[in-house]
Design a protein around this motif. Structure first.
Motif, PDB file in Angstrom:
ATOM      1  N   ALA A  89      36.875  33.901  51.932  1.00  0.00           N
ATOM      2  CA  ALA A  89      37.646  34.843  51.111  1.00  0.00           C
ATOM      3  C   ALA A  89      36.888  35.224  49.849  1.00  0.00           C
ATOM      4  O   ALA A  89      36.964  36.372  49.392  1.00  0.00           O
ATOM      5  CB  ALA A  89      38.999  34.239  50.757  1.00  0.00           C
ATOM      6  N   PHE A  90      36.153  34.266  49.266  1.00  0.00           N
ATOM      7  CA  PHE A  90      35.377  34.590  48.066  1.00  0.00           C
ATOM      8  C   PHE A  90      34.359  35.679  48.358  1.00  0.00           C
ATOM      9  O   PHE A  90      34.219  36.645  47.590  1.00  0.00           O
ATOM     10  CB  PHE A  90      34.668  33.349  47.529  1.00  0.00           C
ATOM     11  CG  PHE A  90      33.563  33.688  46.552  1.00  0.00           C
ATOM     12  CD1 PHE A  90      33.852  34.152  45.285  1.00  0.00           C
ATOM     13  CD2 PHE A  90      32.231  33.586  46.928  1.00  0.00           C
ATOM     14  CE1 PHE A  90      32.846  34.498  44.388  1.00  0.00           C
ATOM     15  CE2 PHE A  90      31.215  33.925  46.045  1.00  0.00           C
ATOM     16  CZ  PHE A  90      31.521  34.378  44.772  1.00  0.00           C
ATOM     17  N   PHE A  91      33.640  35.553  49.455  1.00  0.00           N
ATOM     18  CA  PHE A  91      32.598  36.536  49.770  1.00  0.00           C
ATOM     19  C   PHE A  91      33.210  37.898  50.124  1.00  0.00           C
ATOM     20  O   PHE A  91      32.640  38.940  49.793  1.00  0.00           O
ATOM     21  CB  PHE A  91      31.707  36.013  50.893  1.00  0.00           C
ATOM     22  CG  PHE A  91      30.870  34.836  50.481  1.00  0.00           C
ATOM     23  CD1 PHE A  91      29.715  35.010  49.736  1.00  0.00           C
ATOM     24  CD2 PHE A  91      31.254  33.541  50.795  1.00  0.00           C
ATOM     25  CE1 PHE A  91      28.949  33.932  49.322  1.00  0.00           C
ATOM     26  CE2 PHE A  91      30.496  32.451  50.390  1.00  0.00           C
ATOM     27  CZ  PHE A  91      29.346  32.646  49.653  1.00  0.00           C
ATOM     28  N   ARG A  92      34.361  37.900  50.769  1.00  0.00           N
ATOM     29  CA  ARG A  92      35.040  39.172  51.028  1.00  0.00           C
ATOM     30  C   ARG A  92      35.432  39.840  49.710  1.00  0.00           C
ATOM     31  O   ARG A  92      35.243  41.050  49.528  1.00  0.00           O
ATOM     32  CB  ARG A  92      36.284  38.955  51.893  1.00  0.00           C
ATOM     33  CG  ARG A  92      36.005  38.640  53.348  1.00  0.00           C
ATOM     34  CD  ARG A  92      37.239  38.895  54.212  1.00  0.00           C
ATOM     35  NE  ARG A  92      38.418  38.203  53.722  1.00  0.00           N
ATOM     36  CZ  ARG A  92      38.770  36.983  54.067  1.00  0.00           C
ATOM     37  NH1 ARG A  92      38.007  36.291  54.909  1.00  0.00           N
ATOM     38  NH2 ARG A  92      39.865  36.429  53.588  1.00  0.00           N
ATOM     39  N   ASP A  93      35.998  39.051  48.790  1.00  0.00           N
ATOM     40  CA  ASP A  93      36.395  39.607  47.501  1.00  0.00           C
ATOM     41  C   ASP A  93      35.180  40.087  46.708  1.00  0.00           C
ATOM     42  O   ASP A  93      35.246  41.111  46.018  1.00  0.00           O
ATOM     43  CB  ASP A  93      37.169  38.571  46.692  1.00  0.00           C
ATOM     44  CG  ASP A  93      38.567  38.318  47.239  1.00  0.00           C
ATOM     45  OD1 ASP A  93      39.103  39.215  47.914  1.00  0.00           O
ATOM     46  OD2 ASP A  93      39.110  37.221  47.007  1.00  0.00           O
ATOM     47  N   PHE A  94      34.084  39.353  46.793  1.00  0.00           N
ATOM     48  CA  PHE A  94      32.867  39.754  46.084  1.00  0.00           C
ATOM     49  C   PHE A  94      32.379  41.109  46.609  1.00  0.00           C
ATOM     50  O   PHE A  94      32.001  41.988  45.819  1.00  0.00           O
ATOM     51  CB  PHE A  94      31.784  38.688  46.280  1.00  0.00           C
ATOM     52  CG  PHE A  94      30.588  38.859  45.380  1.00  0.00           C
ATOM     53  CD1 PHE A  94      30.497  38.158  44.187  1.00  0.00           C
ATOM     54  CD2 PHE A  94      29.546  39.710  45.724  1.00  0.00           C
ATOM     55  CE1 PHE A  94      29.399  38.304  43.354  1.00  0.00           C
ATOM     56  CE2 PHE A  94      28.442  39.859  44.893  1.00  0.00           C
ATOM     57  CZ  PHE A  94      28.371  39.167  43.705  1.00  0.00           C
ATOM     58  N   ARG A  95      32.396  41.284  47.914  1.00  0.00           N
ATOM     59  CA  ARG A  95      31.995  42.584  48.484  1.00  0.00           C
ATOM     60  C   ARG A  95      32.914  43.702  47.995  1.00  0.00           C
ATOM     61  O   ARG A  95      32.450  44.797  47.655  1.00  0.00           O
ATOM     62  CB  ARG A  95      32.036  42.520  50.009  1.00  0.00           C
ATOM     63  CG  ARG A  95      30.951  41.681  50.664  1.00  0.00           C
ATOM     64  CD  ARG A  95      31.066  41.764  52.178  1.00  0.00           C
ATOM     65  NE  ARG A  95      30.269  40.768  52.869  1.00  0.00           N
ATOM     66  CZ  ARG A  95      29.037  40.972  53.319  1.00  0.00           C
ATOM     67  NH1 ARG A  95      28.460  42.151  53.147  1.00  0.00           N
ATOM     68  NH2 ARG A  95      28.387  40.009  53.954  1.00  0.00           N
ATOM     69  N   ALA A  96      34.200  43.415  47.940  1.00  0.00           N
ATOM     70  CA  ALA A  96      35.168  44.460  47.599  1.00  0.00           C
ATOM     71  C   ALA A  96      35.213  44.765  46.108  1.00  0.00           C
ATOM     72  O   ALA A  96      35.346  45.932  45.706  1.00  0.00           O
ATOM     73  CB  ALA A  96      36.560  44.049  48.090  1.00  0.00           C
ATOM     74  N   ARG A  97      35.094  43.729  45.258  1.00  0.00           N
ATOM     75  CA  ARG A  97      35.322  43.906  43.824  1.00  0.00           C
ATOM     76  C   ARG A  97      34.052  44.025  42.992  1.00  0.00           C
ATOM     77  O   ARG A  97      34.035  44.746  41.987  1.00  0.00           O
ATOM     78  CB  ARG A  97      36.140  42.713  43.291  1.00  0.00           C
ATOM     79  CG  ARG A  97      37.472  42.516  43.984  1.00  0.00           C
ATOM     80  CD  ARG A  97      38.464  43.573  43.569  1.00  0.00           C
ATOM     81  NE  ARG A  97      39.794  43.298  44.114  1.00  0.00           N
ATOM     82  CZ  ARG A  97      40.893  43.946  43.765  1.00  0.00           C
ATOM     83  NH1 ARG A  97      40.820  44.908  42.863  1.00  0.00           N
ATOM     84  NH2 ARG A  97      42.042  43.651  44.310  1.00  0.00           N
TER      85      ARG A  97
END
Length: 278
Positions: free
Chosen positions: A88-96
């Motif tokens: 989830a951290f890496f998904r959020d990093f890509r998005a934000r």
């Protein structure tokens, strides 16, 4: 009247105090401010792993052997055990974070407390997939030279299918096997990843800032520190982060009671990615 159990606990506490004092004086690694319950659990585990009978025996070994010190620091490390350990951290990093980084001409990233490098290399893969690797300088630091030596090799246990699935869940755009070559049960990460990461020894508790960064990743590294040292290190991170830069923490961490909490805005509701706004 003090019973044998209480006397044993007092002796253990004294031995631990002497061990931590000795490590601080001999090697400069000050572990005395770490959260005591978690520190004791890890130290007891280390005693069992080393087949030692007491903390005094551990002290005698650690104070005279740098390799024994590194083994101790490995036990105390909170390093994620695998690539893309928290998807989830890496998904959020890509998005934000990634969309903002694309607008900047160059990007300096600091991974503080990198351990053996799993999170560092996962972040490098992400930045390469997002077309940012060419303008990034990624610095990775840890207090333990032994952990850094492992990280510099770029050699990891051969990823499993579970690792490959996590990579895809984290937003991976290809196949995890594209980023390493197999050597038996080990994976050698591609030179294009290893050659652009600068590993350096740095103790968050005692060393100052060494640059100004656009992104600081410090995930789960501060969990074992007590409140005073925790706040001190957050001051260091604040000083090292450029205005409008991003601070990435672990899922169990928060800025809520830190001295600089008001200088950040939370970018997603899980409390992992913050942006410095003041």
């Amino acid at each position: 009247m003090t019973g044998p159990g209480a006397r044993g606990a007092e002796l253990e506490a004294l031995e631990v105090d002497l061990l931590l004092e000795g490590v601080a004086r001999q090697w400069g690694f000050d572990l005395r401010s770490r959260s005591r319950p978690q520190l004791l659990r890890r130290l007891r585990h280390h005693l069992r792993e080393e087949r030692l009978d007491s903390f005094s025996a551990l002290q005698a070994r650690v104070l005279h052997d740098a390799e024994a010190l590194d083994a101790l620091l490995r036990t105390l490390s909170c390093t994620p055990p695998a690539l893309f350990a928290e998807t989830a951290f890496f998904r959020d990093f890509r998005a934000r974070v990634v969309p903002v980084l694309r607008t900047w001409p160059s990007v300096r990233v600091w991974h503080a407390g990198c351990g053996t490098g799993e999170d560092t290399y996962a972040l490098a893969i992400l930045l390469q997939e997002e077309g940012l690797w060419g303008k990034c300088r990624l610095y990775a630091s840890d207090a333990s030279e032994g952990l850094l030596a492992d990280a510099r090799t770029g050699v990891l246990p051969l990823p499993t299918q579970e690792d490959a699935d996590r990579y895809l869940e984290a937003g991976g755009k290809g196949a995890l096997c594209d980023y390493y070559t197999r050597d038996g049960n080990w994976a050698l990460l591609q030179p294009r990843l290893r050659d652009r990461i600068f590993f350096t020894q740095h103790n968050l508790a005692t060393d100052g800032s060494f640059n100004e960064f656009h992104v600081i990743v410090c995930r789960d590294t501060l969990l074992t520190f007590n409140r005073a040292l925790h706040d001190h290190i957050h001051g260091r991170l604040f000083e090292s982060l450029a205005r409008f830069g991003f601070l990435c923490l672990g899922r169990k961490e928060s800025l809520a009671r830190t001295p600089h909490a008001g200088a950040y805005e939370l970018l997603e509701d899980r409390g992992r990615i913050f942006r410095r706004v003041a």
